[in-house]
Design a protein around this motif. Sequence first.
Motif, PDB file in Angstrom:
ATOM      1  N   PHE A  74       0.824  -1.214   0.000  1.00  0.00           N
ATOM      2  CA  PHE A  74       0.000   0.000   0.000  1.00  0.00           C
ATOM      3  C   PHE A  74       0.858   1.264   0.000  1.00  0.00           C
ATOM      4  CE2 PHE A  74      -2.690   3.129   2.405  1.00  0.00           C
ATOM      5  CZ  PHE A  74      -3.618   3.324   1.395  1.00  0.00           C
ATOM      6  N   GLY A  75       0.391   2.252  -0.767  1.00  0.00           N
ATOM      7  CA  GLY A  75       1.059   3.547  -0.785  1.00  0.00           C
ATOM      8  C   GLY A  75       2.464   3.471  -1.353  1.00  0.00           C
ATOM      9  N   THR A  76       3.382   4.170  -0.710  1.00  0.00           N
ATOM     10  CA  THR A  76       4.777   4.212  -1.175  1.00  0.00           C
ATOM     11  C   THR A  76       5.657   3.181  -0.468  1.00  0.00           C
ATOM     12  OG1 THR A  76       5.339   5.924   0.466  1.00  0.00           O
ATOM     13  CG2 THR A  76       4.578   6.671  -1.705  1.00  0.00           C
ATOM     14  N   LEU A  77       5.033   2.328   0.330  1.00  0.00           N
ATOM     15  CA  LEU A  77       5.792   1.343   1.103  1.00  0.00           C
ATOM     16  C   LEU A  77       6.518   0.373   0.178  1.00  0.00           C
ATOM     17  CD1 LEU A  77       6.310   0.328   4.058  1.00  0.00           C
ATOM     18  CD2 LEU A  77       4.418  -1.275   3.678  1.00  0.00           C
ATOM     19  N   SER A  87       5.280   0.373   8.460  1.00  0.00           N
ATOM     20  CA  SER A  87       3.931  -0.035   8.078  1.00  0.00           C
ATOM     21  C   SER A  87       3.217   1.057   7.292  1.00  0.00           C
ATOM     22  CB  SER A  87       3.098  -0.380   9.322  1.00  0.00           C
ATOM     23  OG  SER A  87       2.917   0.772  10.119  1.00  0.00           O
ATOM     24  N   SER A  88       2.311   0.611   6.444  1.00  0.00           N
ATOM     25  CA  SER A  88       1.403   1.499   5.723  1.00  0.00           C
ATOM     26  C   SER A  88       0.115   0.718   5.560  1.00  0.00           C
ATOM     27  CB  SER A  88       1.993   1.890   4.354  1.00  0.00           C
ATOM     28  OG  SER A  88       1.135   2.779   3.677  1.00  0.00           O
ATOM     29  N   ILE A  89      -0.865   1.002   6.406  1.00  0.00           N
ATOM     30  CA  ILE A  89      -2.062   0.158   6.526  1.00  0.00           C
ATOM     31  C   ILE A  89      -3.125   0.560   5.517  1.00  0.00           C
ATOM     32  CG2 ILE A  89      -3.792  -0.748   8.103  1.00  0.00           C
ATOM     33  CD1 ILE A  89      -0.960  -1.400   8.915  1.00  0.00           C
ATOM     34  N   ALA A  95      -7.594  -4.058  10.467  1.00  0.00           N
ATOM     35  CA  ALA A  95      -6.398  -4.205  11.299  1.00  0.00           C
ATOM     36  C   ALA A  95      -6.696  -3.865  12.754  1.00  0.00           C
ATOM     37  CB  ALA A  95      -5.280  -3.313  10.759  1.00  0.00           C
ATOM     38  N   GLY A  96      -7.494  -2.809  12.965  1.00  0.00           N
ATOM     39  CA  GLY A  96      -7.833  -2.397  14.329  1.00  0.00           C
ATOM     40  C   GLY A  96      -8.678  -3.417  15.052  1.00  0.00           C
ATOM     41  N   VAL A  97      -9.636  -3.993  14.355  1.00  0.00           N
ATOM     42  CA  VAL A  97     -10.491  -5.015  14.962  1.00  0.00           C
ATOM     43  C   VAL A  97      -9.667  -6.244  15.331  1.00  0.00           C
ATOM     44  CG1 VAL A  97     -12.371  -6.643  14.511  1.00  0.00           C
ATOM     45  CG2 VAL A  97     -12.617  -4.250  13.856  1.00  0.00           C
ATOM     46  N   CYS A  98      -8.786  -6.673  14.425  1.00  0.00           N
ATOM     47  CA  CYS A  98      -7.949  -7.847  14.696  1.00  0.00           C
ATOM     48  C   CYS A  98      -7.029  -7.612  15.884  1.00  0.00           C
ATOM     49  CB  CYS A  98      -7.141  -8.202  13.455  1.00  0.00           C
ATOM     50  SG  CYS A  98      -8.128  -8.915  12.117  1.00  0.00           S
ATOM     51  N   GLU A  99      -6.543  -6.381  16.024  1.00  0.00           N
ATOM     52  CA  GLU A  99      -5.672  -6.066  17.152  1.00  0.00           C
ATOM     53  C   GLU A  99      -6.452  -6.105  18.468  1.00  0.00           C
ATOM     54  OE1 GLU A  99      -2.285  -2.753  18.300  1.00  0.00           O
ATOM     55  OE2 GLU A  99      -4.027  -2.130  17.136  1.00  0.00           O
ATOM     56  N   LYS A 100      -7.654  -5.555  18.463  1.00  0.00           N
ATOM     57  CA  LYS A 100      -8.466  -5.548  19.685  1.00  0.00           C
ATOM     58  C   LYS A 100      -8.913  -6.950  20.084  1.00  0.00           C
ATOM     59  CE  LYS A 100     -10.149  -0.803  19.342  1.00  0.00           C
ATOM     60  NZ  LYS A 100     -11.319   0.100  19.222  1.00  0.00           N
ATOM     61  N   VAL A 104      -3.819 -10.202  16.235  1.00  0.00           N
ATOM     62  CA  VAL A 104      -2.489  -9.713  15.865  1.00  0.00           C
ATOM     63  C   VAL A 104      -1.953  -8.869  17.014  1.00  0.00           C
ATOM     64  CG1 VAL A 104      -2.953  -9.726  13.390  1.00  0.00           C
ATOM     65  CG2 VAL A 104      -3.446  -7.662  14.701  1.00  0.00           C
ATOM     66  N   GLU A 105      -0.634  -8.750  17.086  1.00  0.00           N
ATOM     67  CA  GLU A 105      -0.010  -8.046  18.204  1.00  0.00           C
ATOM     68  C   GLU A 105       0.074  -6.535  17.995  1.00  0.00           C
ATOM     69  OE1 GLU A 105       3.696  -9.715  19.342  1.00  0.00           O
ATOM     70  OE2 GLU A 105       2.942 -11.761  19.378  1.00  0.00           O
ATOM     71  N   GLY A 106       0.198  -6.118  16.737  1.00  0.00           N
ATOM     72  CA  GLY A 106       0.321  -4.682  16.476  1.00  0.00           C
ATOM     73  C   GLY A 106       0.334  -4.409  15.000  1.00  0.00           C
ATOM     74  N   TRP A 107      -0.065  -3.193  14.637  1.00  0.00           N
ATOM     75  CA  TRP A 107      -0.138  -2.830  13.234  1.00  0.00           C
ATOM     76  C   TRP A 107       1.250  -2.834  12.601  1.00  0.00           C
ATOM     77  CZ3 TRP A 107      -3.996   1.805  12.400  1.00  0.00           C
ATOM     78  CH2 TRP A 107      -5.247   1.443  12.908  1.00  0.00           C
ATOM     79  N   GLY A 108       1.358  -3.458  11.420  1.00  0.00           N
ATOM     80  CA  GLY A 108       2.579  -3.372  10.638  1.00  0.00           C
ATOM     81  C   GLY A 108       3.772  -4.119  11.192  1.00  0.00           C
ATOM     82  N   THR A 109       3.583  -4.930  12.235  1.00  0.00           N
ATOM     83  CA  THR A 109       4.726  -5.627  12.842  1.00  0.00           C
ATOM     84  C   THR A 109       4.846  -7.071  12.372  1.00  0.00           C
ATOM     85  OG1 THR A 109       3.414  -6.367  14.750  1.00  0.00           O
ATOM     86  CG2 THR A 109       4.503  -4.205  14.902  1.00  0.00           C
ATOM     87  N   GLY A 110       3.851  -7.560  11.594  1.00  0.00           N
ATOM     88  CA  GLY A 110       3.794  -8.971  11.234  1.00  0.00           C
ATOM     89  C   GLY A 110       4.994  -9.466  10.457  1.00  0.00           C
TER      90      GLY A 110
END
Length: 249
Positions: A74-77, A87-89, A95-100, A104-110
């Motif tokens: 996504f984007g310029t990533l 990360s570029s979500i 992503a937010g729902v999965c984290e809550k 997943v442990e955190g955005w863009g850390t996978g």
Amino acid sequence: MSQVEGAYNFVLEHINLGIEINGLYRKEQYELPEAIIRELILNAVIHRNYMMSSCVQVAVYDDRVEISSPGSLFGTLTLEEALSGRSSIRNKVIAGVCEKLGIVEGWGTGLKRIMDMCRELNIRAPEFVEIGDLLRVNFYRPSYNDGIYTAESAEKELTVQNTPENCTVSALETEKLHSNCTVNIPEVALKTFSALKENPHATAKELTGALGISLRTVKNHLALLKQNGLIVRIGSDKSGYWEIVNNGN
């Protein structure tokens, strides 16, 4: 999440499970780490491009587990930045729902976590490849001996995918087509070939809608298929059609 679990269990059912005996204790262990397999599938589902009609595909081959996700980064990533932890979500709500939910442990850390796990376990890291509007991960199986993969072994390939029927190319058909080409053609380009077999009069614009890929990508696929003698254009661009020279038989 049920689709993620189904794909995850499919992979585990078709890779090798070893047993290690340590004294009185017996430990079962898959040839590829379960945590990394799950992380790769989750990453594909969370970060795919949902504006495209194609779907995430998970396949098990003799030499690798292959996970393909619609949409490039996504984007310029860049791929290097993603693997280093930047990360570029694209799908922030998912992503937010999965984290809550603790999935997943955190955005863009996978991706970085996957690479770190591979280093800790001293195993070969997954290979990440951008193919047009597709991000593919090849996670190679330790049980595979390089150089012995042949067309005959393709009959043993097991594939699960959720794609429109006119976009599907079987593993065996793909291997047959590869064996008749002067270069290795990506499976995503062979899907364009499969669509042309169904409708030789299809225009490039019609193929973009059927396959869920960009017009530029379709044109690249057509050029590659022509170059390798699989198709020939008969007539004009406006009123002509594609003749299938090699149907993979």
